[in-house]
Design an enzyme around this catalytic site. Structure first.
Site, mmCIF file in Angstrom:
data_model
loop_
_atom_site.group_PDB
_atom_site.id
_atom_site.type_symbol
_atom_site.label_atom_id
_atom_site.label_comp_id
_atom_site.label_asym_id
_atom_site.label_seq_id
_atom_site.Cartn_x
_atom_site.Cartn_y
_atom_site.Cartn_z
ATOM 1 N N GLY A 1 72.562 55.430 46.326
ATOM 2 C CA GLY A 1 73.952 55.078 46.565
ATOM 3 C C GLY A 1 74.720 56.133 47.329
ATOM 4 O O GLY A 1 74.146 56.875 48.132
ATOM 5 N N LEU B 1 69.470 47.897 46.980
ATOM 6 C CA LEU B 1 69.966 49.067 47.706
ATOM 7 C C LEU B 1 69.137 50.319 47.393
ATOM 8 O O LEU B 1 68.982 50.693 46.227
ATOM 9 C CB LEU B 1 71.439 49.313 47.334
ATOM 10 C CG LEU B 1 72.119 50.459 48.092
ATOM 11 C CD1 LEU B 1 72.244 50.131 49.567
ATOM 12 C CD2 LEU B 1 73.481 50.758 47.494
ATOM 13 N N ASP B 2 68.620 50.957 48.444
ATOM 14 C CA ASP B 2 67.868 52.217 48.324
ATOM 15 C C ASP B 2 66.637 52.097 47.437
ATOM 16 O O ASP B 2 66.160 53.096 46.881
ATOM 17 C CB ASP B 2 68.775 53.348 47.783
ATOM 18 C CG ASP B 2 69.935 53.632 48.717
ATOM 19 O OD1 ASP B 2 69.787 53.398 49.918
ATOM 20 O OD2 ASP B 2 70.995 54.061 48.233
ATOM 21 N N ALA B 3 66.131 50.877 47.300
ATOM 22 C CA ALA B 3 64.976 50.680 46.415
ATOM 23 C C ALA B 3 63.789 50.047 47.131
ATOM 24 O O ALA B 3 62.819 49.650 46.498
ATOM 25 C CB ALA B 3 65.376 49.844 45.206
#
Lengths: 294, 294, 294, 294
Positions: free
Chosen positions: C211, C237-239
């Site tokens: 994040g 998100l970001d995964a």
């Protein structure tokens, strides 16, 4: 960690040409061989092909001797210069370790073996000093003290000491002879006799700082990283094929003694990796360079 | 990133003795100086003391010239051999860059300056080839092409080219002359003239692989790491005081071209760090070694 | 660096069973294909096999379309779930880059392309701010400014902006969409549309500090290393699947601003590696993990 | 390595203001104190000042108790919140080590102590399993086996086991309690009792992968680096102040078992550094962050 499943390991180096991979993989498929790990490399400068393959032992209907026998025909097809081995991970590798006074590499290897991380059979430790006899024997391993004459004096005494070391080492038929900060230069005949199985750890990032007192040399030059190199021993001092290297950061606050201390951590890791790869048949020597399938 | 607050930077090297820190810190405290960053080092081999201090400009009731004037007395007390500087971060450092054909280091420095990461004034780029004129001028920076005769031919032409470079460089009164993969060896008189302000990036982990074609040398030796070194230029080729070094991993799959490519990332970072530390007065040279207060 | 010879690249993922290597290598040998680089991997957890092979284009008597046609039969034999591609290094990969204000990654990529290190065709740069228009155009590349509404306001405006970006991107039929510190979260439909070809650089060592403002999070936690992660963009998100990560050392003297600065060097290198491996078809996605044959 | 000269170590944290360095260095200079190593840091967020100074013991005309007495006045002047210590490197630090079954960290520490690299007095090793009794006693160190009930069963038995451990530990008045892969979570009262002297090695790069089986978590996430963290134990599991971290590269060929094995080398080095810095009074805790003057 549970025991690893038994595998046969095939390594091969030969002149490159079309169809080698097909030949080998078809040979294995025909026997029902289940390839668990396979690596290939072509050296385009010398047009040389390298491979290493791990096959599950229980996927083949015969033993390693028979696999060796059958693979010999394949290898022969691939050229008379082809250089190959077939080994069995079920046969534990035999290791002899040579030491002097500094114990960090020996402590490290013994700890790895004792904790089950490095699955080898340390047959003996031989020291030109007796300092490390205690820890060696605490691990249940024989220690032999072979004293050396004072440097530069009594060349015959030195020759006799090396003859004794040779006898002690060779009687163990080792797969690896590890110079774990052994501070005597091996005579040429021993370099030749143990060619491809004597590993040294040099406490610098070779080719920088060959020879004696590399940390002192590094300090004087003002480098910002110190390193260590694991290489096969050859008659050329500190110039044999490099298996592994690593470095660590130093700065102006580090004295020579600090560099020595920081270097020990690098030496231990580099030697442990080099030894592991050697006993797992991951290192293929080609001229003065190595192919390491790790 | 917002503009950093203005600071005065004091650097000092002098023979070590008891009370130096007390003398300097008391001097600063008496003027109301607010020390924001302070570093000390003693080289016990040579008994030499080093310090670097950053003081908030607005904590002192006078300007940098007056601080310099007052500090001169302190420095004098600390010994006639003491070597000191007082600088002002409000005065942007002037940089001239020398290049040949390879652009990666130049692109990298220009990108850092343009994005505000490196706060210097690039006065000019000078090339013995014209390849990098376009990108230089796109950044609004003058580019000068100074052609060199073919290697080994026309020594007078070469001398004239260096004289022209010297004139172009010196006219800018630079704080740093950056050899960003400039492939001509500086003549001794330029090494002397730019002593302590000419930075070179050498594409190996010195002292390994000095001189020409270090990646080819590294490939031939079969090393497992390649590196780069940022050092001050001296008359001894590739043997000046080292500011920074870094390495990266290579293996048997890397051709010389791969090493060259992987090396560029190391060169860029090492040169950028060396240049930053130099213009921030973080590098103190002592003999052939450096103290880097980063 | 001279132009690399033209090669065809085959990548394949399929359920593992005995004989796959033999099948593929025999197929290639029968066509006369000269394998220049070959890598294999078996994921023993999921029993899945992966390979990537580079074949010299001039060793085959037909073009890439014909190779693709013939290989399709081989792939079909290896299972209906098999996932494969055949590409041609002679066809330059098309890249579109999305940016905001921070320019370090864009400068870095443009420098690599301009210096010939990264052989791709940057079709366009799109920014939600106009700051980086100048440098983009200096490299002869179109820049499109697509302004976004203030965060949290005007969701329809935001949707329209993304629609415009989608149109600009898709019109270029890119092989890679690079989010080079693009500070807007892609909507799910774009994540889906660009699945497997949108690469993001996140400025932390994921999964730490997902994040916003990861360097601030890292500073608050007091970590001793900061990192960056290049991953495929997914709706989480970001995964998404991680392609590459790297870290660098920080300590108590580093402010958030210092971490940001040190982090840029890590981000640039990680994104450059990830992008190179992606356009060279070295990355095979398997669930949320990647096999990277570098 | 010869014995290091005896030194007194002063560490101090206090609210920042002008003149602290002058006050301390003048105090030392007045006593004739020869500062061998000095480090300073200001945390600008919290306006807190930190210093660590090493003074040659033989440069002062009194012993450590008298130095402590005199320095108390200086510290008092610098604010009631100031937090300081004065220690003597001539007094060997006392260490107790807690272990379970995994021996790599214990082997490593014992090897460092035995080879003289780490100059501490290991008073006892306590294990909830007896596996490591042999190697401990081979080093001449007492081993205590304190069995724990099966996880989740018999909370009173667990409480009794911890009470026994506490008694064994506290009876040694240790300067450091090292959790060397001790697999039981310390109860809050022990975290409190040993605050600032209990060091844990966690086998991940925190804050990623807190809690159980971090290598399994790392494998599932598909990270490209694994790490280890040495931190002070607090009541918040795996969330205490971080002393040191390091990472190492993994790739798709690494199984969880490979990650575990590669991780051991990182854990050993990180714990050894953290322990060394702790016993050398190089770590100053400030909130949940550390200042490490190494």
């Amino acid at each position: 960690m549970s025991a690893r499943e038994r595998r046969y390991v095939i390594t091969l180096g030969c002149p490159d040409r079309t169809g080698i991979v097909a030949r080998i993989s078809t040979f294995l498929a025909e026997q029902g061989g289940w390839i668990v790990e396979a690596a290939y490399h072509t050296d385009t400068d010398t047009n040389w092909f390298f491979t290493r393959q791990e096959v599950r032992a229980d996927s083949l209907p015969f033993d390693v001797a028979e696999l060796r026998h059958r693979f010999a025909s394949v290898a022969r097809e691939l050229g008379v210069q082809s250089d190959w081995r077939v080994t069995d991970t079920g046969q534990k590798r035999r290791v002899v370790i040579l030491v002097s006074k500094a114990g960090h590499c020996l402590y490290d290897i013994l700890g790895r073996v004792a904790s089950g991380e490095l699955d080898v059979d340390v047959r003996a430790v031989i020291g030109n000093h007796a300092d490390l006899a205690g820890i060696t024997r605490a691990h249940g391993i024989p220690f032999h003290h072979v004293p050396f004459p004072v440097a530069g004096k009594d060349p015959e005494g030195k020759q006799a000491a090396f003859a004794q070391i040779r006898q002690l080492v060779d009687s163990q038929r080792p797969d690896a002879v590890v110079l774990a900060r052994f501070m005597q230069v091996l005579p040429h005949e021993l370099c030749a006799a143990w060619s491809g199985k004597a590993l040294n750890i040099h406490h610098s990032f070779l080719p920088s700082f060959m020879g004696a007192r590399p940390y002192h040399q590094a300090y004087a030059r003002g480098v910002k990283l110190v390193g260590a190199t694991c290489h096969y021993v050859t008659a050329d001092l500190d110039a044999g094929p490099i298996i592994e290297q690593e470095v660590g950061r130093v700065d102006h606050t580090d004295s020579v003694a600090d560099m020595v201390r920081k270097g020990t951590d690098i030496e231990k890791v580099v030697l442990a990796r080099g030894l592991r790869w050697h006993v797992e048949d991951r290192v293929l020597v080609h001229g003065n360079r190595t192919v390491v399938f790790h």
